[in-house]
Design an enzyme around this catalytic site. Structure first.
Site, PDB file in Angstrom:
ATOM      1  N   LYS A 134       0.858  -1.190   0.000  1.00 52.48           N
ATOM      2  CA  LYS A 134       0.000   0.000   0.000  1.00 52.48           C
ATOM      3  C   LYS A 134       0.887   1.231   0.000  1.00 52.48           C
ATOM      4  CE  LYS A 134      -4.462   1.132   0.309  1.00 52.48           C
ATOM      5  NZ  LYS A 134      -5.465   0.559  -0.626  1.00 52.48           N
TER       6      LYS A 134
ATOM      7  N   THR B  31      -4.130  -4.955   0.739  1.00 54.06           N
ATOM      8  CA  THR B  31      -3.463  -3.668   0.915  1.00 54.06           C
ATOM      9  C   THR B  31      -4.301  -2.744   1.789  1.00 54.06           C
ATOM     10  OG1 THR B  31      -4.399  -2.681  -1.104  1.00 54.06           O
ATOM     11  CG2 THR B  31      -2.339  -3.914  -1.325  1.00 54.06           C
ATOM     12  N   ASP B  32      -5.607  -2.953   1.821  1.00 51.20           N
ATOM     13  CA  ASP B  32      -6.445  -2.173   2.726  1.00 51.20           C
ATOM     14  C   ASP B  32      -6.079  -2.468   4.181  1.00 51.20           C
ATOM     15  OD1 ASP B  32      -8.846  -0.352   2.931  1.00 51.20           O
ATOM     16  OD2 ASP B  32      -9.572  -2.042   4.141  1.00 51.20           O
TER      17      ASP B  32
ATOM     18  N   PHE C 143      34.703  26.280 -11.302  1.00 50.95           N
ATOM     19  CA  PHE C 143      34.569  25.142 -12.213  1.00 50.95           C
ATOM     20  C   PHE C 143      35.383  25.446 -13.465  1.00 50.95           C
ATOM     21  CE2 PHE C 143      32.042  22.284 -15.134  1.00 50.95           C
ATOM     22  CZ  PHE C 143      32.474  21.109 -14.543  1.00 50.95           C
TER      23      PHE C 143
ATOM     24  N   ARG D 149      31.383  31.448  -9.003  1.00 48.38           N
ATOM     25  CA  ARG D 149      30.027  31.205  -9.492  1.00 48.38           C
ATOM     26  C   ARG D 149      29.087  30.941  -8.322  1.00 48.38           C
ATOM     27  NH1 ARG D 149      29.454  24.896 -11.588  1.00 48.38           N
ATOM     28  NH2 ARG D 149      30.366  23.934  -9.704  1.00 48.38           N
TER      29      ARG D 149
ATOM     30  N   GLN E 237      30.787  17.551  -7.638  1.00 49.36           N
ATOM     31  CA  GLN E 237      31.209  16.195  -7.282  1.00 49.36           C
ATOM     32  C   GLN E 237      32.156  16.215  -6.082  1.00 49.36           C
ATOM     33  OE1 GLN E 237      31.003  17.447 -10.353  1.00 49.36           O
ATOM     34  NE2 GLN E 237      30.630  15.886 -11.910  1.00 49.36           N
TER      35      GLN E 237
ATOM     36  N   ASN F 137      22.014  20.109 -10.330  1.00 49.17           N
ATOM     37  CA  ASN F 137      22.415  21.516 -10.363  1.00 49.17           C
ATOM     38  C   ASN F 137      21.182  22.408 -10.476  1.00 49.17           C
ATOM     39  OD1 ASN F 137      25.218  20.515 -12.128  1.00 49.17           O
ATOM     40  ND2 ASN F 137      25.428  21.853 -10.376  1.00 49.17           N
TER      41      ASN F 137
ATOM     42  N   HIS G  17      20.966  25.739 -11.749  1.00 50.14           N
ATOM     43  CA  HIS G  17      21.865  26.658 -12.451  1.00 50.14           C
ATOM     44  C   HIS G  17      21.437  28.116 -12.287  1.00 50.14           C
ATOM     45  CE1 HIS G  17      24.150  23.483 -14.307  1.00 50.14           C
ATOM     46  NE2 HIS G  17      23.075  22.950 -14.859  1.00 50.14           N
TER      47      HIS G  17
END
Length: 299
Positions: A12, A57-58, A160, A177, A220, A246, A248
């Site tokens: 469920k 599932t109930d 970077f 950045r 990373q 990212n 950006h």
């Protein structure tokens, strides 16, 4: 050629349960979305339609709601609540061989009142979701805590450059950045006797502090730094998995308007985006099995 039944599981998904603790002032509240999945002796259900062993599932939904009261203090933390549910399905339903419980926990903060936190009025924090996945096979339980949608940003201390270039490379190197991401992280515990709330808060503090203080040459590298710091801070955590998209931010060219833009005005773009995933682990980390980590979280 023979056709055989492969791996199966069912359960469920996304039972939303809110539990209020009124045993003292101030009141406490937990807000969980709980998903149950079980595997076991259910072959006849698939092959012949014989439902004699099929736990509905109930009934799983009803168990989640009932355990929100019956499990007592275990409900106060999603890890202990998930562990109690997983143990119930494996121990009390004979045909269930393995249970996996996943919980998304939404934090709530107390509303201010007269300069103090109100004892029983709350606002949904909404900045991130706390996640838990517990698997139990009747012998061993694995607890994986986590966080999703933790958006973090730093305006400098991120570079970077020096990346591989070929005919399709147009990205300009940069020594300054904005770096931003929406953190999804999951971490495996080797101990189940844990103050779950304190451990979770410590991980978030370590993760956030490392992101803020780490001078980054790549997302990373920051991923590894965060994982290293978490495991060093809490050696009982064996493995951390990250998914880091990212978010950006591109510097807007204001020169057509005769305006200089010194790293001040940016366009935040939502797609396409870089998507960084990685695992940082102890070299003696145990293998918790293929489904201990939530695959919906990027793994």
């Amino acid at each position: 050629m023979n056709i055989v039944l492969g791996h199966t599981q069912y359960g469920k998904a996304e039972t939303h349960v809110v539990r209020v603790f009124r045993d003292h002032e101030p009141h406490e509240i937990v807000d969980y979305v709980v998903s149950v999945a079980v595997t076991g002796d259910f072959t006849d259900v698939h092959l012949t339609g014989d439902n004699a062993r099929c736990l509905t599932t109930d009934a799983m939904k009803n168990t989640v709601n009932a355990y929100a009261k019956e499990a007592g203090d275990a409900v106060r933390q999603p890890e202990s609540f998930a562990a109690a549910l997983a143990r119930h399905f494996v121990a009390d339903v004979p045909q269930v061989e393995r249970a996996r419980i996943q919980i998304d926990a939404t934090p709530w903060d107390r509303l201010p009142s007269g300069g103090q936190p109100h004892p029983h009025a709350f606002s949904k924090r909404g900045s991130y979701v706390r996640t838990v996945t517990v698997t139990d096979d009747g012998t061993t339980a694995h607890v994986v805590s986590g966080v999703r949608d933790l958006v973090v940003l730093k305006t400098t201390d991120s570079e970077f450059h020096g990346f591989y270039e070929e005919r399709y490379t147009t990205l300009a190197p940069t020594t300054d950045r904005i770096m931003a991401t929406s953190v999804t992280a999951q971490w495996l515990h080797t101990d189940t006797d844990v103050d779950w709330g304190k451990s979770h808060d410590r991980v978030l503090a370590t993760l956030s502090g490392t992101f803020a203080g780490h001078h980054s040459f790549a997302l990373q590298q920051t991923l590894h730094a965060m994982g290293d710091a978490i495991i060093t801070e809490q050696p009982e955590i064996a493995e951390v998995r990250f998914s880091l998209p990212n978010k950006h931010h591109f510097l807007v060219d204001l020169s057509p308007f005769g305006v200089e833009n010194h790293q001040e005005v940016f366009h935040a773009d939502d797609r396409p985006y870089g998507y960084i995933e990685g695992t940082v682990r102890r070299d003696d980390a145990p293998d918790p099995g293929p489904d201990a980590f939530d695959p919906g979280q990027g793994w």
